[in-house]
Design a protein around this motif. Sequence first.
Motif, PDB file in Angstrom:
ATOM      1  N   TRP A 122       0.839  -1.204   0.000  1.00  0.00           N
ATOM      2  CA  TRP A 122       0.000   0.000   0.000  1.00  0.00           C
ATOM      3  C   TRP A 122       0.870   1.249   0.000  1.00  0.00           C
ATOM      4  O   TRP A 122       0.622   2.195  -0.746  1.00  0.00           O
ATOM      5  N   ARG A 123       1.901   1.278   0.858  1.00  0.00           N
ATOM      6  CA  ARG A 123       2.790   2.441   0.913  1.00  0.00           C
ATOM      7  C   ARG A 123       3.420   2.711  -0.450  1.00  0.00           C
ATOM      8  O   ARG A 123       3.520   3.859  -0.890  1.00  0.00           O
ATOM      9  N   TYR A 124       3.899   1.657  -1.109  1.00  0.00           N
ATOM     10  CA  TYR A 124       4.537   1.832  -2.407  1.00  0.00           C
ATOM     11  C   TYR A 124       3.553   2.393  -3.416  1.00  0.00           C
ATOM     12  O   TYR A 124       3.853   3.351  -4.140  1.00  0.00           O
ATOM     13  N   ALA A 125       2.346   1.810  -3.469  1.00  0.00           N
ATOM     14  CA  ALA A 125       1.337   2.299  -4.410  1.00  0.00           C
ATOM     15  C   ALA A 125       0.967   3.748  -4.097  1.00  0.00           C
ATOM     16  O   ALA A 125       0.859   4.580  -5.008  1.00  0.00           O
ATOM     17  N   GLN A 126       0.789   4.064  -2.816  1.00  0.00           N
ATOM     18  CA  GLN A 126       0.416   5.427  -2.444  1.00  0.00           C
ATOM     19  C   GLN A 126       1.521   6.415  -2.803  1.00  0.00           C
ATOM     20  O   GLN A 126       1.252   7.555  -3.221  1.00  0.00           O
ATOM     21  N   SER A 127       2.765   5.992  -2.703  1.00  0.00           N
ATOM     22  CA  SER A 127       3.879   6.884  -3.047  1.00  0.00           C
ATOM     23  C   SER A 127       3.926   7.207  -4.533  1.00  0.00           C
ATOM     24  O   SER A 127       4.509   8.220  -4.933  1.00  0.00           O
ATOM     25  N   ARG A 128       3.309   6.369  -5.341  1.00  0.00           N
ATOM     26  CA  ARG A 128       3.305   6.563  -6.797  1.00  0.00           C
ATOM     27  C   ARG A 128       2.035   7.233  -7.300  1.00  0.00           C
ATOM     28  O   ARG A 128       1.896   7.490  -8.493  1.00  0.00           O
ATOM     29  N   ALA A 129       1.084   7.508  -6.397  1.00  0.00           N
ATOM     30  CA  ALA A 129      -0.285   7.843  -6.802  1.00  0.00           C
ATOM     31  C   ALA A 129      -0.524   9.327  -7.062  1.00  0.00           C
ATOM     32  O   ALA A 129      -1.671   9.719  -7.314  1.00  0.00           O
ATOM     33  N   GLY A 188      -0.771  11.890  -5.192  1.00  0.00           N
ATOM     34  CA  GLY A 188      -1.681  12.558  -4.277  1.00  0.00           C
ATOM     35  C   GLY A 188      -3.082  11.990  -4.246  1.00  0.00           C
ATOM     36  O   GLY A 188      -3.877  12.337  -3.364  1.00  0.00           O
ATOM     37  N   LYS A 189      -3.433  11.130  -5.192  1.00  0.00           N
ATOM     38  CA  LYS A 189      -4.743  10.483  -5.147  1.00  0.00           C
ATOM     39  C   LYS A 189      -4.730   9.362  -4.107  1.00  0.00           C
ATOM     40  O   LYS A 189      -3.698   8.734  -3.863  1.00  0.00           O
ATOM     41  N   PRO A 190      -5.883   9.076  -3.486  1.00  0.00           N
ATOM     42  CA  PRO A 190      -5.910   8.013  -2.475  1.00  0.00           C
ATOM     43  C   PRO A 190      -5.841   6.626  -3.102  1.00  0.00           C
ATOM     44  O   PRO A 190      -6.319   6.398  -4.215  1.00  0.00           O
ATOM     45  N   VAL A 191      -5.257   5.703  -2.349  1.00  0.00           N
ATOM     46  CA  VAL A 191      -5.174   4.292  -2.739  1.00  0.00           C
ATOM     47  C   VAL A 191      -5.893   3.473  -1.674  1.00  0.00           C
ATOM     48  O   VAL A 191      -5.670   3.656  -0.477  1.00  0.00           O
ATOM     49  N   LYS A 192      -6.748   2.568  -2.099  1.00  0.00           N
ATOM     50  CA  LYS A 192      -7.450   1.688  -1.168  1.00  0.00           C
ATOM     51  C   LYS A 192      -6.516   0.639  -0.576  1.00  0.00           C
ATOM     52  O   LYS A 192      -5.671   0.084  -1.275  1.00  0.00           O
TER      53      LYS A 192
END
Length: 341
Positions: A125-132, A134-138
């Motif tokens: 989740w952290r990795y995906a959120q770091s690439r997102a 600023g959009k939220p990741v579930k």
Amino acid sequence: MSRTKLERYGIDLPLLPTTSVGSFPKPDELKRARAAHAKGELSAAELDAAARQATGFWIDKQLELGIDLLVDGEMYRGDMVAFFAESLAGFEIGGLVRSYGNRFYHKPIITGQVVWNGPMTVDWWRYAQSRAGGKPVKGMLTGPYTIMDWSFNEHYAGRRAATMALADVIRSEVAALIAAGCRIIQIDEPAVSVRPGEMDVVIDAMRRVTDGQDAYFITHICYGNFDKIYPRMLDMPVDNFDLELANRHMEMLDLFRAHPFTRDLSVGVNDVHRHQTDPPERLAERIRAALDVLPPERIWVDPDCGLKTRTVAEGIEFLDAVVKAAAIVRAETQTCWETDR
């Protein structure tokens, strides 16, 4: 209202936000890496790197398409139940069994007390959120009832006991995601609609997972006979139900007319069991049908199930159609909604 909860977390989703159920097709490079790892030809670290590359691909693709609430795509999982069983004490992984069609999975076996050994999904989740951008990741988890139902139980006294033990470990994973900053968490329970007589077990287990946990919770339910579990399923302590409406020709909306639907609804608008999505205007008609039952601020839009059985090109096509359909209806609805607010 659930939108108020999201705003409290600093998450400002647009009207009719777009998302997906969670799983995406694995790119060919990752499929080859997984096969090589299974043969002992690729190290765990090399497989992890391949999964991260595939995760990055799908995060970038979601941003490019304009998805509002992103997912990591589950590139690091072989199966939605076996992944968790492999990470928990108290499980062994059994032989292959058929799940549906020509698809098989290694059915886990509960052989002892199940124990949470530490975060299973948080780093992903952290990795995906770091690439997102600023959009939220579930956060994406499989629910305790489904893990129990799709496993052999050789330790606990019965199905309830096994489910509640699993609820404790999933609760720990939820707490770890929240501590990492995740505020939207989906807990998949596709097995829920198969045994209507066990809804009390489902509800009690979900309550144990979510009670006192400060997040917006979604559950995804598919398969089965919803006539037998509705409206009882509304007692599940979640904010949003993500349901397989397109595959059922939107017939569940009739249930919601007969007994009001009291939560947010993620409307599955294209049937992922097909190889080609319907065009955006057809999907927009399905969103409009949902708007006859629920107000726009309580409707989210996505494909009706996980996309992992589709090809990469098909998965992109399905997501693109969802974004375009939501944009059509959002343009029709936005002004009236803002005026009403």
